[in-house]
Design a protein around this motif. Sequence first.
Motif, PDB file in Angstrom:
ATOM      1  N   MET A 100       0.866  -1.113  -0.030  1.00 26.23           N
ATOM      2  CA  MET A 100       0.093   0.135   0.115  1.00 26.23           C
ATOM      3  C   MET A 100       0.913   1.312   0.025  1.00 26.23           C
ATOM      4  SD  MET A 100      -2.907  -1.073   2.846  1.00 26.23           S
ATOM      5  CE  MET A 100      -1.676  -1.522   4.030  1.00 26.23           C
ATOM      6  N   THR A 101       0.642   2.286  -0.986  1.00 27.34           N
ATOM      7  CA  THR A 101       1.423   3.389  -1.031  1.00 27.34           C
ATOM      8  C   THR A 101       0.220   4.535  -1.036  1.00 27.34           C
ATOM      9  OG1 THR A 101       3.165   2.047  -2.349  1.00 27.34           O
ATOM     10  CG2 THR A 101       3.079   4.624  -2.487  1.00 27.34           C
ATOM     11  N   SER A 102       0.749   5.512  -0.509  1.00 28.93           N
ATOM     12  CA  SER A 102       0.053   6.807  -0.119  1.00 28.93           C
ATOM     13  C   SER A 102       0.999   8.112  -0.462  1.00 28.93           C
ATOM     14  CB  SER A 102      -0.357   7.075   1.407  1.00 28.93           C
ATOM     15  OG  SER A 102      -1.515   5.985   1.699  1.00 28.93           O
ATOM     16  N   SER A 103       0.406   8.624  -1.683  1.00 32.42           N
ATOM     17  CA  SER A 103       1.106  10.032  -2.156  1.00 32.42           C
ATOM     18  C   SER A 103       0.623  11.060  -1.753  1.00 32.42           C
ATOM     19  CB  SER A 103       1.365   9.909  -3.754  1.00 32.42           C
ATOM     20  OG  SER A 103       1.664   8.614  -4.223  1.00 32.42           O
ATOM     21  N   TYR A 104       1.224  12.021  -0.866  1.00 31.53           N
ATOM     22  CA  TYR A 104       0.668  13.188  -0.102  1.00 31.53           C
ATOM     23  C   TYR A 104       0.942  14.518  -1.353  1.00 31.53           C
ATOM     24  CZ  TYR A 104      -0.072  10.550   4.296  1.00 31.53           C
ATOM     25  OH  TYR A 104      -0.090   9.665   5.119  1.00 31.53           O
ATOM     26  N   ALA A 105       0.177  15.513  -0.719  1.00 25.11           N
ATOM     27  CA  ALA A 105       0.419  16.603  -1.919  1.00 25.11           C
ATOM     28  C   ALA A 105       1.465  17.333  -1.766  1.00 25.11           C
ATOM     29  CB  ALA A 105      -0.702  17.608  -1.407  1.00 25.11           C
ATOM     30  N   SER A 106       2.470  17.167  -0.552  1.00 25.15           N
ATOM     31  CA  SER A 106       3.887  17.779  -0.656  1.00 25.15           C
ATOM     32  C   SER A 106       4.653  16.932  -1.289  1.00 25.15           C
ATOM     33  CB  SER A 106       4.113  17.670   0.983  1.00 25.15           C
ATOM     34  OG  SER A 106       4.190  16.343   1.446  1.00 25.15           O
ATOM     35  N   GLY A 107       4.316  15.618  -1.995  1.00 32.15           N
ATOM     36  CA  GLY A 107       5.514  14.846  -2.556  1.00 32.15           C
ATOM     37  C   GLY A 107       6.119  13.865  -1.750  1.00 32.15           C
ATOM     38  N   LYS A 108       5.600  13.809  -0.366  1.00 34.84           N
ATOM     39  CA  LYS A 108       6.012  12.570   0.428  1.00 34.84           C
ATOM     40  C   LYS A 108       5.145  11.139   0.154  1.00 34.84           C
ATOM     41  CE  LYS A 108       4.144  11.907   4.646  1.00 34.84           C
ATOM     42  NZ  LYS A 108       4.040  11.918   6.003  1.00 34.84           N
ATOM     43  N   GLU A 109       5.588  10.264   0.159  1.00 29.24           N
ATOM     44  CA  GLU A 109       5.223   9.077   0.034  1.00 29.24           C
ATOM     45  C   GLU A 109       5.290   8.046   1.256  1.00 29.24           C
ATOM     46  OE1 GLU A 109       6.228   6.849  -3.836  1.00 29.24           O
ATOM     47  OE2 GLU A 109       5.355   8.360  -4.847  1.00 29.24           O
ATOM     48  N   SER A 110       4.361   7.195   1.566  1.00 26.78           N
ATOM     49  CA  SER A 110       4.299   6.320   2.415  1.00 26.78           C
ATOM     50  C   SER A 110       3.677   5.009   2.287  1.00 26.78           C
ATOM     51  CB  SER A 110       3.478   6.727   3.760  1.00 26.78           C
ATOM     52  OG  SER A 110       3.241   5.884   4.520  1.00 26.78           O
ATOM     53  N   THR A 111       4.784   3.970   2.164  1.00 24.06           N
ATOM     54  CA  THR A 111       4.750   2.719   1.734  1.00 24.06           C
ATOM     55  C   THR A 111       4.492   1.675   2.823  1.00 24.06           C
ATOM     56  OG1 THR A 111       5.767   3.293  -0.249  1.00 24.06           O
ATOM     57  CG2 THR A 111       5.319   0.780   0.418  1.00 24.06           C
ATOM     58  N   THR A 112       3.525   0.820   2.850  1.00 23.74           N
ATOM     59  CA  THR A 112       3.535  -0.210   3.697  1.00 23.74           C
ATOM     60  C   THR A 112       3.357  -1.660   2.994  1.00 23.74           C
ATOM     61  OG1 THR A 112       2.118   1.163   5.359  1.00 23.74           O
ATOM     62  CG2 THR A 112       2.016  -1.090   5.650  1.00 23.74           C
ATOM     63  N   PHE A 113       4.140  -2.643   3.450  1.00 23.94           N
ATOM     64  CA  PHE A 113       3.905  -4.053   2.802  1.00 23.94           C
ATOM     65  C   PHE A 113       3.577  -5.043   3.909  1.00 23.94           C
ATOM     66  CE2 PHE A 113       5.883  -8.038   1.357  1.00 23.94           C
ATOM     67  CZ  PHE A 113       5.343  -8.385   0.240  1.00 23.94           C
ATOM     68  N   ILE A 114       2.567  -5.795   3.423  1.00 23.73           N
ATOM     69  CA  ILE A 114       1.925  -6.750   4.375  1.00 23.73           C
ATOM     70  C   ILE A 114       2.104  -8.251   3.732  1.00 23.73           C
ATOM     71  CG2 ILE A 114      -0.038  -7.916   5.448  1.00 23.73           C
ATOM     72  CD1 ILE A 114      -0.994  -4.981   5.483  1.00 23.73           C
ATOM     73  N   GLU A 115       2.833  -9.203   4.118  1.00 21.28           N
ATOM     74  CA  GLU A 115       3.279 -10.520   3.843  1.00 21.28           C
ATOM     75  C   GLU A 115       1.721 -11.061   3.725  1.00 21.28           C
ATOM     76  OE1 GLU A 115       6.116 -12.528   5.609  1.00 21.28           O
ATOM     77  OE2 GLU A 115       7.585 -11.280   5.136  1.00 21.28           O
ATOM     78  N   MET A 116       1.547 -12.086   2.571  1.00 19.91           N
ATOM     79  CA  MET A 116       0.471 -12.788   2.284  1.00 19.91           C
ATOM     80  C   MET A 116       0.355 -13.704   3.334  1.00 19.91           C
ATOM     81  SD  MET A 116      -1.964 -12.405   0.153  1.00 19.91           S
ATOM     82  CE  MET A 116      -1.487 -11.760  -1.326  1.00 19.91           C
ATOM     83  N   GLY A 117       1.043 -14.217   3.988  1.00 21.03           N
ATOM     84  CA  GLY A 117       0.967 -15.123   5.169  1.00 21.03           C
ATOM     85  C   GLY A 117       0.358 -14.378   6.490  1.00 21.03           C
ATOM     86  N   ASP A 118       0.398 -13.052   6.601  1.00 19.85           N
ATOM     87  CA  ASP A 118      -0.056 -12.448   7.691  1.00 19.85           C
ATOM     88  C   ASP A 118      -1.248 -11.922   7.658  1.00 19.85           C
ATOM     89  OD1 ASP A 118       2.412 -12.712   8.859  1.00 19.85           O
ATOM     90  OD2 ASP A 118       3.014 -10.979   8.016  1.00 19.85           O
ATOM     91  N   VAL A 119      -1.971 -12.349   6.297  1.00 17.07           N
ATOM     92  CA  VAL A 119      -3.326 -11.724   6.210  1.00 17.07           C
ATOM     93  C   VAL A 119      -4.392 -12.884   6.409  1.00 17.07           C
ATOM     94  CG1 VAL A 119      -4.916 -11.130   4.257  1.00 17.07           C
ATOM     95  CG2 VAL A 119      -2.727 -10.288   4.257  1.00 17.07           C
TER      96      VAL A 119
END
Length: 201
Positions: A100-119
């Motif tokens: 999951m990646t979120s792109s903010y208006a200031s240009g900042k990006e926040s990325t979160t990765f979840i392994e399929m085994g944890d879902v």
Amino acid sequence: MEEEMSFSDIYGGRLALQRRCYSPFCREFCLSCPRLSLRSLTAVTCTVWLVAYGLFALCENSMILSAAIFITLLGLLAYLHFVKIDQETLLIIDSLGIQMTSSYASGKESTTFIEMGDVKDIIINEAIYMKVIYYLCILLNDPLEPHRISQVVPVFQLERGRQSDRLPHAPDRDPPGMPTRGRCSAHPGPRSVATRAHSSA
């Protein structure tokens, strides 16, 4: 293959959803909203400064004007860097995980990765905040107790679907072929009802 559709959030703002299928095992969903309006920004700035000038006329203290300028600039930077999201991307790779990646208006990006085994499961959560809203969530397994849920992760922060957008006919029961609804013990909002979604979606 790419598909695109548009709909409204709970505030009436327009959202655009793009679906890209790179392969049978890799799919991407991109949710975007209109960028910050210059008219809204100008209106808020003028309102703050007019109030500051009114207080300055009453108190005759120049520190009020300086504080108004400082608060306006600081608040705008914080809003663009931490609050205003222009685009969110959900990348699903079978047997690997979800990014999951979120792109903010200031240009900042926040990325979160979840392994399929944890879902553990993927649900559509139904919450009541003066109105009925729907949002997609990922349930994570508890590593110590596999039968329990350790965390509920909302997928799209931009998307808070209205009831009119999700269930236009408001049926009393789920249509044939749709997953049934059940209570979710771990949820971020009050009076939430979880709707199971297909994990392969």
